[in-house]
Design a protein around this motif. Structure first.
Motif, PDB file in Angstrom:
ATOM      1  N   LYS A 296       2.403   6.487  -6.943  1.00  0.00           N
ATOM      2  CA  LYS A 296       1.347   7.352  -7.464  1.00  0.00           C
ATOM      3  C   LYS A 296       1.761   8.825  -7.304  1.00  0.00           C
ATOM      4  O   LYS A 296       1.567   9.633  -8.218  1.00  0.00           O
ATOM      5  N   THR A 297       2.343   9.131  -6.169  1.00  0.00           N
ATOM      6  CA  THR A 297       2.770  10.521  -5.948  1.00  0.00           C
ATOM      7  C   THR A 297       3.822  10.935  -6.981  1.00  0.00           C
ATOM      8  O   THR A 297       3.768  12.031  -7.547  1.00  0.00           O
TER       9      THR A 297
ATOM     10  N   ASP B  69       2.587   1.625  -3.374  1.00  0.00           N
ATOM     11  CA  ASP B  69       1.686   2.132  -4.419  1.00  0.00           C
ATOM     12  C   ASP B  69       1.412   3.621  -4.236  1.00  0.00           C
ATOM     13  O   ASP B  69       1.393   4.383  -5.193  1.00  0.00           O
ATOM     14  N   ARG B  70       1.231   4.019  -2.979  1.00  0.00           N
ATOM     15  CA  ARG B  70       0.987   5.442  -2.710  1.00  0.00           C
ATOM     16  C   ARG B  70       2.188   6.278  -3.174  1.00  0.00           C
ATOM     17  O   ARG B  70       2.048   7.303  -3.824  1.00  0.00           O
TER      18      ARG B  70
ATOM     19  N   GLU C  37       0.826  -1.207   0.000  1.00  0.00           N
ATOM     20  CA  GLU C  37       0.000   0.000   0.000  1.00  0.00           C
ATOM     21  C   GLU C  37       0.868   1.267   0.000  1.00  0.00           C
ATOM     22  O   GLU C  37       0.652   2.189  -0.782  1.00  0.00           O
TER      23      GLU C  37
END
Ligand code: 3HC
Length: 675
Positions: free
Chosen positions: A324-325, A320-321, A317
């Motif tokens: 994405k940033t 992925d965060r 998690e």
């Protein structure tokens, strides 16, 4: 063919100016010569006036007079430009009758960045070629432009083939002679500057648009005034106006500070016991541990430079965060037109993500960017010791912790180093490279070089709590906190620091960073203003309130809740409330920083005072026109700083105890510049 040849950048120092004058006069006198081509030897045409000559008595002909002489030559003079034509270099080209350049050349008038203005006719000639609007952008912005764009503006008459400048320029000059073309003098052109007379409002509009960027600087306004004068006055009067403005700026403190910074930046690369030719270790792949704000920002630096990165996290998690940033950051840059859409994919394509720390085995440089917990860092480094390939550099992005203690967890302390990036790590230019007790010289050389490669200014510092930047910041923070308990409002502290020229004061900065960094409801005991703010969920901008209240657009307003909290804490601690002048606020926040800087020097944690200044300018936004805290202290005079430190010491105790170095320099009538 007249070749400029002087040092690495053909700076137009006294000898070169004399040489050009003599050569132009000889060429004019020689009937066999029909035209003159002025070209740069070596890497470039010219980087402009010799900055080291400023402030010294002029010897021989000055640049403005030389350029007028070139312009008045009886035979065509053609400038042939490659590399850079900057400042006086471009002004020289503008005094020529024609200009040709290779497409890769860059031209510009960056004087404003040195706190001065183009003082050899640049503010008068450029607007006559490109019009006042573009001239404002080029001169006040100070950034160079490519030759193709310059040709489109009419600044360059013809582009030459990349590897055929000489021949092209000669053929061009021959054509000018054969066709009997006139000796075009920019001083005689009037068409482009008409706009400045017809629409004088364009200057006011430009001032407004750029007010934020130019806040506190003297040179931009002087540049604008000169361009206005170019539109208003006959050429020679405009030149005289420019000259007077130049003289005022060049003899002022701001320009002295900005010129000092120019050389100070270049000094940071020089490390007495790590010679320039120390071989660096090759870095083909970088590993980053942690995909949080820091890890993501750090990774972007390498991806931007085309270096593949493997990024590791412990949970899918979080990974992925983080990814994405990074992607969103790139996409936003692309939306603003500062990155080609296809480059977003190229850069993301260089990024490998994994939950397996073992994947770092193939990396040449591994940067740990997890949160500041010595236990976790030690654990990571002992793991890295078992998995990293031999010769890999193991770096920590810690902003406070002891690199030697981290290195001790490995069997290869010589390969361990600190690489302290500043947030946002993909934007801020500063990199503190932290040298441990046993860090190998080639590891230092590699970290410094890779920093430069990714566009950072690398400054070498030693191991101490907070290194150079945060160690000094802690001094300011302590005094700012003391001031508010005494009755100065946080808004007044922030205002004084902002008006001094920093981008924001300590309380705005705390609100931005988040007041709960290092705070927890369980361990903190409602003692400080910060504790009480956090307990009320006033944790900074992110919660809509901190020291300040914030509206939906994050606009700050002073808070009465905060004032009440401060009054409560002050009463509990028995602090006498009183007024302080702006001068006292400034001195109490900044003099202890200077004093700490002196201690850092005494302890050998920074190589030179100017390195400390570069840290503060590039890591914290110290106004470049004040040259950094150490340079600034010199401009005040160390005896004065010492006297005030002693006065505050008498009142507040040893937080203000002057360092031995500061005392010695003050007594000897010296400054940090004399070290
Ligand atoms: N005067 C004196 N020394 C200069 C110089 C200048 N104008 N420009 C560069 N140097 C020195 C550097 O300090 C450095 O010295 P070092 O090797 O001892 O550290 C050496 O020349 C090489 O410079 P760089 O390391 O910066 O070389 P780069 O290739 O990285 O960059 C450059 C080249 C882009 C031209 C960069 O040097 C630069 O930006 N120079 C300054 C340009 C400038 O500001 N020009 C305006 C001068 S003021 C002027 O012209 C006033 C006039 O209007 C009257």
């Amino acid at each position: 063919m007249l070749t400029l040849q002087s040092g690495p950048v053909n700076a137009l120092g006294s000898a070169l100016r004399q040489g050009i004058l003599a050569a132009v006069e000889a060429a004019e006198a020689d009937p066999a010569i029909t035209a003159i081509v002025l070209i740069g030897g070596g890497r470039m045409f010219s980087a402009g006036a010799d900055i080291t000559e400023f402030g010294k008595p002029q010897t021989g002909i000055g640049l403005p007079d030389l350029l007028n002489r070139i312009e008045a030559a009886s035979k065509p003079v053609v400038a042939a430009i490659h590399g850079n034509a900057l400042g006086g270099g471009l002004e020289t080209a503008l005094a020529c009758h024609y200009r040709v350049a290779v497409p890769s050349a860059k031209v510009g008038l960056p004087e404003v960045k040195l706190g001065i203005l183009p003082g050899a006719g640049g503010t008068q000639r450029l607007p006559r070629v490109v019009g006042p609007r573009k001239a404002l952008e080029v001169i006040v912005g100070g950034s160079p432009i490519g030759a193709k764009a310059a040709a489109a503006m009419g600044l360059i008459d013809e582009l030459a083939p990349e590897d055929g400048l000489r021949a092209h320029a000669v053929a061009f000059a021959e054509r000018v002679v054969a066709e009997g073309r006139p000796l075009l003098k920019i001083r005689d052109r009037d068409d482009k500057i008409a706009e400045g007379r017809e629409n004088p409002g364009l200057f006011a509009a430009f001032r407004d648009e750029n007010a934020r960027k130019t806040r506190g600087f003297e040179a931009p306004e002087a540049c604008i005034a000169c361009i206005e004068a170019a539109c208003r006055l006959p050429f020679d009067e405009g030149l005289a106006f420019e000259r007077a403005e130049f003289q005022t700026l060049v003899s002022g403190t701001q320009s002295a500070a900005q010129r000092y910074v120019f050389f100070a930046e270049r000094q940071t690369a020089k490390i007495p016991d790590v010679p320039d030719d120390t071989p660096a270790r090759p870095i083909a792949r970088v590993g980053v541990i942690g995909a949080g704000t820091m890890g993501g920002g750090i990774s972007m630096n390498f991806l931007n430079a085309g270096i593949p990165v493997t990024i590791v996290e412990t949970k899918r998690e979080a990974l992925d965060r983080g990814l994405k940033t990074i992607r969103t950051n790139y996409e936003n840059t692309a939306k603003k037109g500062r990155l080609k859409p296809e480059d977003v994919e190229t850069r993301m394509g260089l990024l490998t993500d994994t939950l397996e720390i073992e994947a770092l085995a193939e990396c040449d440089l591994i940067i740990e960017a997890v949160f500041e917990d010595m236990g976790i860092k030690k654990e990571i480094f002992s793991k890295l010791d078992t998995l990293a390939k031999p010769g890999a550099i193991l770096a920590s992005n810690t902003s406070y912790l002891d690199i030697d203690a981290i290195a001790a967890m490995t069997s290869r302390p010589a390969d361990v180093i600190g690489m302290h990036f500043f947030s946002p790590a993909n934007v801020m230019r500063l990199l503190e490279v932290v040298r441990g007790e046993r860090t190998a010289k080639d590891v230092i050389a590699t970290a410094m070089q890779i920093g430069r490669k990714i566009g950072k200014i690398s400054v070498l510092v030693g191991v101490c709590h907070g290194f150079v930047g945060n160690r000094m910041l802690a001094q300011r923070q302590r005094e700012a906190n003391r001031l508010i308990l005494e009755g100065v409002t946080p808004w007044d502290v922030d205002r004084v620091i902002y008006e001094f020229g920093l981008p924001m004061g300590p309380f705005t900065m705390s609100d931005l960073a988040g007041l709960d960094i290092g705070w927890s409801r369980e361990t903190n005991r409602s003692e400080s203003v910060r504790d009480l703010l956090c307990e009320q969920d006033r944790r900074g901008q992110k919660t809509g309130a901190g020291f300040y209240d914030y509206d939906a657009k994050r606009k700050a307003t002073p808070s009465t809740v905060t004032e009440e909290i401060i009054a409560t804490v002050a009463e509990r601690q028995g602090v006498t409330r009183r007024d302080a002048t702006d001068q006292e606020i400034l001195e109490r926040c900044l003099y202890p920083m200077v004093n700490e800087g002196a201690k850092i020097l005494e302890e050998g944690k920074a190589i030179r005072a100017s390195d400390i200044d570069i840290v503060w300018i590039n890591g914290y936004g110290w106004p470049v026109y004040r040259g950094g805290p150490m340079f600034w202290a010199d401009t005040i005079g160390l005896p004065k700083v010492l006297e005030r430190l002693r006065a505050y010491q008498a009142e507040y105790g040893d937080d203000f105890a002057p360092s031995a170095l500061l005392e010695r320099l003050a007594v000897e009538g010296k400054g940090f510049k004399d070290l």
